[in-house]
Write an enzyme that holds these catalytic residues in place. Structure first.
Site, mmCIF file in Angstrom:
data_model
loop_
_atom_site.group_PDB
_atom_site.id
_atom_site.type_symbol
_atom_site.label_atom_id
_atom_site.label_comp_id
_atom_site.label_asym_id
_atom_site.label_seq_id
_atom_site.Cartn_x
_atom_site.Cartn_y
_atom_site.Cartn_z
ATOM 1 C CB CYS A 53 1.993 3.532 -1.873
ATOM 2 S SG CYS A 53 2.836 2.656 -0.555
ATOM 3 C CG LEU A 54 -2.267 0.459 1.647
ATOM 4 C CD1 LEU A 54 -2.138 -0.868 2.377
ATOM 5 C CD2 LEU A 54 -3.648 1.044 1.835
ATOM 6 C CD GLU A 95 3.065 -4.346 -1.940
ATOM 7 O OE1 GLU A 95 3.729 -3.847 -1.017
ATOM 8 O OE2 GLU A 95 1.973 -3.877 -2.327
HETATM 9 NI NI NI Z 1 3.003 0.496 -1.146
#
Ligand code: NI
Length: 162
Positions: A90-91, A133
């Site tokens: 995940c970013l 998301e």
């Molecule tokens: Ni994410």
């Protein structure tokens, strides 16, 4: 359009349950354009949820390689089928990567950026990205899934762009 900064742990916006979008007005359309630009700012990013840019609203964008961008407003998973264990990152949790249990396929409904009802069935990476998301909209990070804790490991930042 603008590339927005990505919020990362422990930012509290990532733990909030995001609110439904009541109407798709100009400010929502601008936010969607900015989210798409932010997602495409780095190669390899396949999805982004509004809380990741600091906005606690139920909007996600998905950018699968070779596919048209997907925008979903107020998305809901209406069906999950099967189970598999896959790698995920995940970013907003930079530098880590773990193994998670995700569905084989899912059916999602929501609205597109014009407010039209959308419903789609997805499998593979698209299903994973949608689950990931939509988790963000509920204040859930992939590392909150109990099975991930045991397999979490360090990687090069953004090796996986969810
Ligand atoms: Ni994410």
């Amino acid at each position: 359009m603008a590339v927005l900064p990505i919020r990362s742990v422990p930012d509290s916006v990532l733990k909030q349950k995001a609110k439904k979008v009541p109407a798709i007005d100009g400010s929502i359309k601008k936010l969607i354009r900015d989210m798409l630009e932010t997602m495409h700012a780095e190669p390899g990013r396949v999805g982004l949820a509004a809380p990741q840019v600091g906005v606690p609203l139920r909007i996600i964008v998905i950018g699968m390689p070779e596919e048209e961008d997907l925008v979903l407003i107020n998305p809901q998973i209406v069906r999950r089928r099967g189970e598999r264990i896959i790698d995920e990152g995940c970013l907003s949790v930079p530098g880590y990567f773990g193994q998670i249990k995700r569905a084989e396929s899912i059916t999602v409904k929501g609205r597109d950026r014009d407010g039209k009802e959308a419903r789609l069935k997805a499998e593979g990476l698209l299903a994973q990205a949608l689950e990931h998301e939509i988790d963000h909209l509920n204040g859930t990070l992939y590392i909150d899934h109990p099975e991930v804790r045991e397999t979490l490991r360090k990687i090069q930042p953004e090796e996986i762009g969810l």
